[in-house]
Write an enzyme that holds these catalytic residues in place. Sequence first.
Site, PDB file in Angstrom:
ATOM      1  N   HIS A   1     -11.114  -3.606   3.226  1.00  0.00           N
ATOM      2  CA  HIS A   1     -11.156  -3.235   4.640  1.00  0.00           C
ATOM      3  C   HIS A   1     -12.039  -2.020   4.927  1.00  0.00           C
ATOM      4  O   HIS A   1     -12.222  -1.653   6.075  1.00  0.00           O
ATOM      5  CB  HIS A   1      -9.726  -2.970   5.109  1.00  0.00           C
ATOM      6  CG  HIS A   1      -9.104  -1.835   4.338  1.00  0.00           C
ATOM      7  ND1 HIS A   1      -8.802  -1.916   2.991  1.00  0.00           N
ATOM      8  CD2 HIS A   1      -8.786  -0.580   4.711  1.00  0.00           C
ATOM      9  CE1 HIS A   1      -8.318  -0.768   2.590  1.00  0.00           C
ATOM     10  NE2 HIS A   1      -8.280   0.063   3.603  1.00  0.00           N
TER      11      HIS A   1
ATOM     12  N   ASP B   1       0.864  -1.175   0.000  1.00  0.00           N
ATOM     13  CA  ASP B   1       0.000   0.000   0.000  1.00  0.00           C
ATOM     14  C   ASP B   1       0.904   1.229   0.000  1.00  0.00           C
ATOM     15  O   ASP B   1       1.847   1.305   0.785  1.00  0.00           O
ATOM     16  CB  ASP B   1      -0.873  -0.007   1.265  1.00  0.00           C
ATOM     17  CG  ASP B   1      -2.294   0.419   0.989  1.00  0.00           C
ATOM     18  OD1 ASP B   1      -2.458   1.523   0.433  1.00  0.00           O
ATOM     19  OD2 ASP B   1      -3.224  -0.327   1.313  1.00  0.00           O
TER      20      ASP B   1
ATOM     21  N   GLU C   1      -6.516   3.968  -5.898  1.00  0.00           N
ATOM     22  CA  GLU C   1      -7.845   4.097  -5.304  1.00  0.00           C
ATOM     23  C   GLU C   1      -8.446   5.430  -5.752  1.00  0.00           C
ATOM     24  O   GLU C   1      -7.786   6.475  -5.638  1.00  0.00           O
ATOM     25  CB  GLU C   1      -7.744   4.055  -3.776  1.00  0.00           C
ATOM     26  CG  GLU C   1      -9.102   3.979  -3.117  1.00  0.00           C
ATOM     27  CD  GLU C   1      -9.100   4.376  -1.641  1.00  0.00           C
ATOM     28  OE1 GLU C   1     -10.021   3.967  -0.934  1.00  0.00           O
ATOM     29  OE2 GLU C   1      -8.188   5.106  -1.210  1.00  0.00           O
TER      30      GLU C   1
ATOM     31  N   ASP D   1      -3.190   4.649  -2.269  1.00  0.00           N
ATOM     32  CA  ASP D   1      -4.284   5.139  -1.437  1.00  0.00           C
ATOM     33  C   ASP D   1      -4.749   6.530  -1.884  1.00  0.00           C
ATOM     34  O   ASP D   1      -3.922   7.426  -2.070  1.00  0.00           O
ATOM     35  CB  ASP D   1      -3.765   5.208   0.011  1.00  0.00           C
ATOM     36  CG  ASP D   1      -4.855   5.469   1.018  1.00  0.00           C
ATOM     37  OD1 ASP D   1      -5.725   4.603   1.180  1.00  0.00           O
ATOM     38  OD2 ASP D   1      -4.833   6.540   1.655  1.00  0.00           O
TER      39      ASP D   1
HETATM   40  C1  NOJ Z   1      -8.497   4.779   1.928  1.00  0.00           C
HETATM   41  C2  NOJ Z   1      -8.168   3.594   2.777  1.00  0.00           C
HETATM   42  O1  NOJ Z   1      -8.602   2.430   2.145  1.00  0.00           O
HETATM   43  C3  NOJ Z   1      -8.837   3.828   4.116  1.00  0.00           C
HETATM   44  O2  NOJ Z   1      -8.805   2.691   4.936  1.00  0.00           O
HETATM   45  C4  NOJ Z   1      -8.180   5.008   4.766  1.00  0.00           C
HETATM   46  O3  NOJ Z   1      -8.840   5.296   5.964  1.00  0.00           O
HETATM   47  C5  NOJ Z   1      -8.204   6.238   3.865  1.00  0.00           C
HETATM   48  N1  NOJ Z   1      -7.887   5.938   2.491  1.00  0.00           N
HETATM   49  C6  NOJ Z   1      -7.207   7.243   4.340  1.00  0.00           C
HETATM   50  O4  NOJ Z   1      -5.905   6.776   4.138  1.00  0.00           O
END
Ligand code: NOJ
Length: 562
Positions: free
Chosen positions: A333, A103, A260, A206
Site C-alpha cells: 500500500h 498489522d 518493516e 510497522d
Molecule cells: C509504514 C506503513 O506501511 C505506512 O503506510 C504508514 O504510513 C507508516 N508506516 C506509518 O505508520
Amino acid sequence: MDRIYPTRQWYKELVVYQIWPRSFCDGNADGIGDIKGVISKIDYIKQLGANAIWFSPLYKSPQKDYGYDISDYRDIAPEYGTLEEFKQLLALAHEKGLKIIMDLVVNHTSDQHQWFLESRKSKDNPYHDYYFWRAGKKGGKKPPNNWLSTFPGPAWQYDEHLNEYYLHLFAVEQPDLNMDNPRVREEVKNIMRFWLDMGVDGFREDVITFISKKEGLPNGFPLPAARGIEQYVNGPHIHEYLGEFRKEVLDRYTCMTVGEAPMMTPKVALRYIEEGENQQLNMMFHFQHMEADCLFISWIRRPFNLRKLKKVYDNWQTKLYGKAWNALYLENHDQPRIISRYGDECYRAESGKLLATMYLCQSGTPFIYQGQEIGMTNIRLPELDMYVDISTINTYKLFRKLHFKHETIMKIAKEASRDNARTPMQWSAGKNAGFTQADKAWFHINPNYTEVNVEAQLEDPDSLLNYYRKLLALRKENPVFVYGDFKMHYRRSKKLFVYERNFEGEKLLVICVFSDEPVRFRTTGGLKLAGAELLLSNYTVDNPGEDDFLTKPYETRVYLFR
Ligand code: NOJ
C-alpha cells in the site's frame, strides 16, 4: 561437505495476500471496503493459491493515515465492521486453511488514542510518559531537537496547555510511543496477546526498527526530510525490546512475525532474523529492491536499473540462505504499482508475468498485494486535490518549499504517490469496477478497469491472474521453489536476470528478460535445456530444448532439471 539447507518451517511455506481494507471490496454499499466484502472474496484468495492474509490495519482509527493511526487496538473500525464480524472472518479463513496476519503499529498511536488524550492532560498524568513530551529550546520557542518527520514537516508539535512539544515521526496525528517506558512495553505485549488469544497467526510489525530512540534524542544530520533518522533506526534497545516481546509473548504461540525495516541491509538484518536463540523476528521487509528506479524514496526518480536490482537480490538471497529467511514483495500500500515502475504498461500482461516470475521463484515467503495479480497500474491522478494520502500532500508542500514548480511536482506525484496503490480493487467491468454497489466509491477508480479486472482474467487462461495461479501451484508442488539456494547467471547483463535454485538434486533455471527488444540468450555452465522440463513461460515456446535463442519482449521461462 553436505549443503546446509534452510530448516523447514510453516511460515516459510506461506504465500501471503495483502489486503488494504478500504479499497478491497465493499460489502455494505457505503463506498468503503469492509470485512463483509473480504468474506465474500475469501474463495478468490484461496483459489489464487495464497494460504495467508495480511490485513493492513482494521482497527478503530481517525484514518488520518488510513489506519496507521490507531485509536483503539482492540476494536475494529466501524466502517470496516465489528469485532464479531472479524471473528467470523477469522474462523472462516481458518476453515479454508488461510492464516491471518494483523498489522501491529506500535511505534505510534493516533492522537485520539485514550493514552494520548490522558498524556496531554498534565505533566503528572500517569500516561504522560507513554509519549515523548519535551520542553522546547530557547525558552520554549524552538522544538527540542532538529528532527523532521518522515512524512515531510517538523517532527515536533507544540502543545500550549502543557507548554511542551511531543514527538511524531509520522503525521502530527501520530504521536510516537515511548517504548523505554516498561508500562508501554507491557501494553504492547497485551495487545499481541489479545489478538493471538483470539487466534490470529502473526503480525506484520510497522516500522518496528524505529521503536528505540537514542537516549537524550540528539540532533540529526541536516537532511531535508526524516532528519534525525540515524538516531532512532535500529536504536540502542531495539534487540532487547524485540527479544522481550518474543520471549514473553510470541514464543508461547504458534505465530510468525515480519518486521518493516527501512534502510535495512542483510548484515544488520541478521541481527534481527538469524535463526536461533537470539532471533527476534521471522522475516523483514527491507526496501533496497524498491530503489532500482529511485534514490531512497520513490519521489527521487531515476531510470530503472536492472543491475542495481539484481545486485540487491543477489545480496539478500545469498547472505541469508541457510541462516535466515527472506520476505519477498514487489508491491504494497506504500509503493506505486510495479508494472508501472519496473515493467512496461505497453506490455502489461507480459511484463506482469515476468515480474511475478522474477520474484516468486526466489527463496523467501512471498507477499502479493491486492490487484497486483491482475496487473493493476498507476492511476496518475492529475490534480493535487484528487490525492488523499497525507505523505503525498506533505511531500508536495516540501517540494514547493524547495522551489519546485507545481507542474514538476505533479509529474512526480503521478509516478511516486502512494495513492497509486490505493485505488479500489477492479473486480469487473461493471459499475464501480464491481468494488461497491454504492453510487460512488470512496476513491478514484482507475479507468482501465473495463479492461483490467478479475472477472475478465478468470475467464482467460492466458491472463496474468491465471499465470499467478499456475506459478503459486508450482511453488506449492516443488520444494526447490521454497528451499532452493540462489545462484545468479549473467551477472553483468543489463537486460537479463537469470538465476538458478538448487535443492536436494533438483534445479530450477529462471530466465527473465527485462527488454522489449530481442536479446540473445545462451545457457551457461554447460546447462542443456533439452534435459529439462519447461514448467512455465509467458509465450508459447516452440522449441524449449534450444540452448541459444532470441528472446521476445519481456519473455520469461522457468525450467526444472531433475
Ligand atoms: C509504514 C506503513 O506501511 C505506512 O503506510 C504508514 O504510513 C507508516 N508506516 C506509518 O505508520
